[in-house]
Design a protein around this motif. Structure first.
Motif, PDB file in Angstrom:
ATOM      1  N   GLU A 194      -7.961 -13.581  32.247  1.00  0.00           N
ATOM      2  CA  GLU A 194      -8.102 -14.501  31.112  1.00  0.00           C
ATOM      3  C   GLU A 194      -8.142 -15.960  31.552  1.00  0.00           C
ATOM      4  N   ARG A 195      -8.484 -16.186  32.821  1.00  0.00           N
ATOM      5  CA  ARG A 195      -8.427 -17.542  33.361  1.00  0.00           C
ATOM      6  C   ARG A 195      -9.362 -18.523  32.652  1.00  0.00           C
ATOM      7  N   GLU A 196     -10.459 -18.036  32.117  1.00  0.00           N
ATOM      8  CA  GLU A 196     -11.400 -18.919  31.428  1.00  0.00           C
ATOM      9  C   GLU A 196     -10.898 -19.307  30.032  1.00  0.00           C
ATOM     10  N   LYS A 197      -9.817 -18.658  29.574  1.00  0.00           N
ATOM     11  CA  LYS A 197      -9.274 -18.944  28.246  1.00  0.00           C
ATOM     12  C   LYS A 197      -8.040 -19.854  28.309  1.00  0.00           C
ATOM     13  N   THR A 198      -7.693 -20.300  29.507  1.00  0.00           N
ATOM     14  CA  THR A 198      -6.514 -21.156  29.663  1.00  0.00           C
ATOM     15  C   THR A 198      -6.706 -22.463  28.897  1.00  0.00           C
ATOM     16  N   GLU A 226      -1.237 -27.979  43.554  1.00  0.00           N
ATOM     17  CA  GLU A 226      -1.634 -27.148  42.407  1.00  0.00           C
ATOM     18  C   GLU A 226      -2.777 -26.269  42.897  1.00  0.00           C
ATOM     19  N   THR A 227      -2.459 -25.015  43.183  1.00  0.00           N
ATOM     20  CA  THR A 227      -3.409 -24.149  43.877  1.00  0.00           C
ATOM     21  C   THR A 227      -4.472 -23.562  42.964  1.00  0.00           C
ATOM     22  N   GLY A 228      -4.207 -23.504  41.653  1.00  0.00           N
ATOM     23  CA  GLY A 228      -5.167 -22.869  40.767  1.00  0.00           C
ATOM     24  C   GLY A 228      -4.935 -21.374  40.682  1.00  0.00           C
ATOM     25  N   ILE A 229      -5.434 -20.743  39.616  1.00  0.00           N
ATOM     26  CA  ILE A 229      -5.151 -19.343  39.357  1.00  0.00           C
ATOM     27  C   ILE A 229      -5.754 -18.415  40.405  1.00  0.00           C
ATOM     28  N   GLU A 230      -6.947 -18.746  40.923  1.00  0.00           N
ATOM     29  CA  GLU A 230      -7.592 -17.852  41.886  1.00  0.00           C
ATOM     30  C   GLU A 230      -6.768 -17.726  43.163  1.00  0.00           C
ATOM     31  N   ALA A 231      -6.432 -18.880  43.761  1.00  0.00           N
ATOM     32  CA  ALA A 231      -5.687 -18.859  45.024  1.00  0.00           C
ATOM     33  C   ALA A 231      -4.261 -18.364  44.828  1.00  0.00           C
ATOM     34  N   SER A 232      -3.621 -18.800  43.747  1.00  0.00           N
ATOM     35  CA  SER A 232      -2.228 -18.397  43.527  1.00  0.00           C
ATOM     36  C   SER A 232      -2.126 -16.904  43.242  1.00  0.00           C
ATOM     37  N   SER A 233      -3.118 -16.344  42.576  1.00  0.00           N
ATOM     38  CA  SER A 233      -3.091 -14.908  42.290  1.00  0.00           C
ATOM     39  C   SER A 233      -3.183 -14.101  43.583  1.00  0.00           C
ATOM     40  N   ILE A 234      -4.087 -14.489  44.469  1.00  0.00           N
ATOM     41  CA  ILE A 234      -4.233 -13.786  45.752  1.00  0.00           C
ATOM     42  C   ILE A 234      -2.959 -13.916  46.577  1.00  0.00           C
ATOM     43  N   LEU A 235      -2.410 -15.138  46.635  1.00  0.00           N
ATOM     44  CA  LEU A 235      -1.198 -15.372  47.415  1.00  0.00           C
ATOM     45  C   LEU A 235      -0.029 -14.563  46.868  1.00  0.00           C
TER      46      LEU A 235
END
Length: 222
Positions: free
Chosen positions: A132-136, A155-164
């Protein structure tokens, strides 16, 4: 070392609560190790909240609801909050329940079944957030940027933080999470607050009453 205690009533208060707050130094979250510690604290909180939810669904529960949360109090201080909403005049009963359960966690830790469930739920939350990242909402993104600027943290962002986060969660052990109890729900650097409306027939416990509960529960065997 001394626990600070305060009881206060308010004519305009609409509910009664009791809380235990544990203060600790806030450390910069600028490394992968710090991110890993944050994930362990999230797992700890999820398991403790699940226990509070279970207690709240028992017959004649000691509180209407309870939860734990960690947040930044000042630039250099974090607070770990354990709070219960109670019926008017039952702050003492709620405090006993909070101290009993947190004391049990300090003494015995969480079970492997609790840990496995919390980790699965954490991964599911990450997957939902990514999907749902596009709905933030913009306010959430802006808030993250402001906090990154004020605290000097990335502030890593949802993509990088999710992988980490998914990578780190697979390597976290139950023993590491249980070890956080001495810091998150410590008996040092602690504040106990009881509050509620000014109401006839439902008086607040005195500060002496609260200290007596702390002493008695501190000496009780978890």
């Amino acid at each position: 070392d001394e626990t600070l205690v305060k009881a206060a009533s308010d004519k305009e208060a609409s509910s009664s609560t009791v809380a235990v707050l544990c203060k600790r130094p806030r450390r910069p979250e600028t490394s992968v190790a710090a991110a890993r510690t944050g994930l362990m604290a999230d797992l700890f909180g999820a398991m403790l909240n699940a226990r509070f939810d279970e207690i709240g669904h028992r017959a004649n529960p000691p509180f209407l609801g309870a939860f734990c949360a960690s947040y930044q109090f000042t630039h250099g201080t974090n607070l770990y909050l354990v709070q219960a909403q109670v019926k008017d005049g039952e702050q003492a009963k709620g405090l006993e329940a909070l101290l009993e359960e947190t004391g049990r966690v300090r003494a015995h830790g969480f079970l492997a079944s609790e840990f496995d469930r919390a980790r699965r739920e954490q991964i599911a939350q990450l997957e939902r957030a990514y999907a749902e990242r596009e709905k933030t909402e913009s306010r959430g993104l802006a808030g993250n940027v402001v906090q990154a600027f004020l605290n000097g943290e990335p502030e890593t962002g949802i993509e990088a933080s999710s992988i980490l986060s998914r990578t780190l969660l697979s390597g976290i052990a139950l023993g590491e999470v249980n070890a956080l109890a001495d810091t998150l729900i410590s008996t040092r650097n602690r504040v106990v607050l009881a509050d509620g409306p000014e109401k006839v027939g439902a008086p607040l416990p005195s500060e002496a009453d609260l200290r007596a509960i702390l002493e008695r529960m501190g000496n009780a065997k978890p």
